[in-house]
Design an enzyme around this catalytic site. Structure first.
Site, mmCIF file in Angstrom:
data_model
loop_
_atom_site.group_PDB
_atom_site.id
_atom_site.type_symbol
_atom_site.label_atom_id
_atom_site.label_comp_id
_atom_site.label_asym_id
_atom_site.label_seq_id
_atom_site.Cartn_x
_atom_site.Cartn_y
_atom_site.Cartn_z
ATOM 1 C CG ASN A 211 -1.703 1.256 1.396
ATOM 2 O OD1 ASN A 211 -1.832 2.029 0.442
ATOM 3 N ND2 ASN A 211 -2.254 1.485 2.580
ATOM 4 C CD GLU B 262 -3.636 -2.585 7.199
ATOM 5 O OE1 GLU B 262 -2.545 -2.858 6.725
ATOM 6 O OE2 GLU B 262 -4.208 -1.499 6.990
ATOM 7 C CD GLU C 205 -3.022 5.610 6.598
ATOM 8 O OE1 GLU C 205 -2.987 5.654 5.358
ATOM 9 O OE2 GLU C 205 -2.092 5.113 7.276
ATOM 10 N N GLY D 65 2.661 -1.365 4.232
ATOM 11 C CA GLY D 65 2.709 0.053 3.905
ATOM 12 C C GLY D 65 4.124 0.513 3.626
ATOM 13 N N GLY D 66 4.760 1.099 4.634
ATOM 14 C CA GLY D 66 6.078 1.719 4.473
ATOM 15 C C GLY D 66 7.102 0.833 3.764
ATOM 16 C CG HIS E 84 -5.878 1.992 5.057
ATOM 17 N ND1 HIS E 84 -5.432 2.933 5.958
ATOM 18 C CD2 HIS E 84 -4.854 1.132 4.871
ATOM 19 C CE1 HIS E 84 -4.178 2.645 6.302
ATOM 20 N NE2 HIS E 84 -3.808 1.552 5.651
ATOM 21 C CE LYS F 241 0.186 3.556 4.777
ATOM 22 N NZ LYS F 241 0.014 3.735 6.202
ATOM 23 C CB SER G 202 4.918 -2.090 11.977
ATOM 24 O OG SER G 202 4.569 -0.743 12.218
ATOM 25 N N GLY H 122 2.404 2.073 10.697
ATOM 26 C CA GLY H 122 3.407 3.128 10.581
ATOM 27 C C GLY H 122 4.133 3.455 11.865
#
Ligand code: PEP
Length: 261
Positions: free
Chosen positions: A15, A177, A107, A243-244, A105, A17, A222, A183
Site C-alpha cells: 500500500n 490492521e 486512514e 505500507g512503508g 483502510h 498510500k 509495521s 506506521g
C-alpha cells in the site's frame, strides 16, 4: 499459515498510500521486477500486488501486464457514476484492468469519516464490477487496552459483510490492521495476531460457510523484512498488507521471500 486442507494462495499487497510520483513509479516497478526475476529460481508462491494512487494506475497496470505483480487501487467510490466530483468509480477501475481495491483502510475511516456502512457500500460496488475488495479492519490502541480488540474487529467485519452475495463474497480479502501498529514500528504479539485471525476465520465460517476457508486473511501493521517470517508462520495469516516497507523494492522483495521460507 494454513488453516484447512484447502490450498490458499497467499497474497502480499503493498500500500503505497500517497507516495511516489507517477514518473518515479515505473522505474521503481522495473527495479522490483528485476529483483523478482533474479529470485525467479525460488519462484514465489504468493500473489503479489501493489496498491497505488489513482494517478499511477494506468501507467503501472500497463507496465505490470504479464508480470507476477498486479496493480490495485487504494479506494473506490460507493457510487456507480454521476455528479461526485473527485471520485473514481468501480467500473472505471475495472476498465483499466485493475482487479483489487483496498476499502476501509483506517486512514480512510479516520480522515474521511468512513463508517462500516460506507465500507460495505464500497465493497459491494467493487464486487459488482468484478473487483476484489481488500477490507481493512482493526482496533485502536484504547480499544485494545480496554480488552475490546476482538469485539471491534468482528463488528467491522460484520458491517463489511452485510448483504454480500455469497457467490461474489468468496473473492473477498480481509486485512487485520491494528491502527496502533500502522506506521509505528510496533506490532502485536504472535498470540494477539493469532487470536484475532482465528476469530475472523470463525466469523467467516458462520457468515459465509462455503467461502470462508478460501478467503485470505492478511495481517498489516509495521510488517518489515525482519518480522515477516514470524508473522507468516502464524495460523490463519494468508499474507500481508505492507505500507512503508512496500516503498522500498529491496525490503518488499525480502518480505516476499520470507513468505516462501
Ligand atoms: C498500511 O498502511 O496498510 C500499513 C500496514 O502500513 P505500515 O506497514 O507502514 O504499518
Amino acid at each position: 499459515m494454513q488453516s484447512a486442507d484447502t490450498p490458499i494462495t497467499p497474497l502480499i499487497a503493498g500500500n503505497w498510500k500517497m507516495n511516489r510520483l507517477p514518473s518515479e513509479a515505473q522505474a521503481w516497478l522495473r527495479d522490483l521486477l528485476a529483483r523478482l526475476e533474479a529470485d525467479a529460481d525460488r519462484g514465489s508462491r504468493s500473489e503479489l500486488l501493489l496498491c497505488v494512487p489513482f494517478t499511477h494506475l494506468a501507467g503501472m497496470s500497463e507496465l505490470a501486464f504479464g508480470t507476477p505483480v498486479g496493480i490495485g487501487a487504494q479506494d473506490v467510490s460507493r457510487h456507480e457514476a454521476g455528479a461526485y466530483t473527485g471520485e473514481v468509480s468501480a467500473p472505471m477501475l475495472a476498465d483499466l484492468g485493475v482487479r483489487y481495491v483496498i476499502v476501509g483502510h483506517s486512514e480512510r475511516r479516520e480522515y474521511h469519516a468512513e463508517d462500516d456502512a460506507t465500507v460495505n457500500a464500497k465493497a459491494q460496488r467493487a464486487l459488482a464490477h468484478g473487483l476484489t475488495p481488500i477490507v481493512c479492519v482493526g482496533e485502536r490502541q484504547a480499544e485494545r487496552d480496554a480488552g475490546r480488540a476482538v469485539e471491534v474487529v468482528l463488528g467491522q467485519l460484520a458491517g463489511a459483510l452485510e448483504g454480500l452475495e455469497p457467490g461474489s463474497a468468496e473473492r473477498l480479502v480481509v486485512a487485520y490492521e491494528p491502527v496502533w501498529a500502522i506506521g509505528t514500528g510496533r506490532t502485536p504479539t504472535q498470540d494477539q495476531i493469532a487470536e484475532v485471525h482465528a476469530f475472523l476465520r470463525d466469523r467467516l465460517r458462520t457468515a459465509l460457510p462455503e467461502a470462508a476457508e478460501g478467503i485470505r486473511l492478511l495481517y498489516g501493521g509495521s510488517v518489515k523484512p525482519e518480522n515477516a517470517a514470524e508473522i507468516f508462520a502464524i495460523a490463519d495469516v494468508d499474507g500481508a498488507l505492507v505500507g512503508g516497507a512496500s516503498l522500498k523494492a529491496a525490503d518488499f522483495t525480502r518480505i516476499i521471500a520470507a513468505l516462501d521460507g
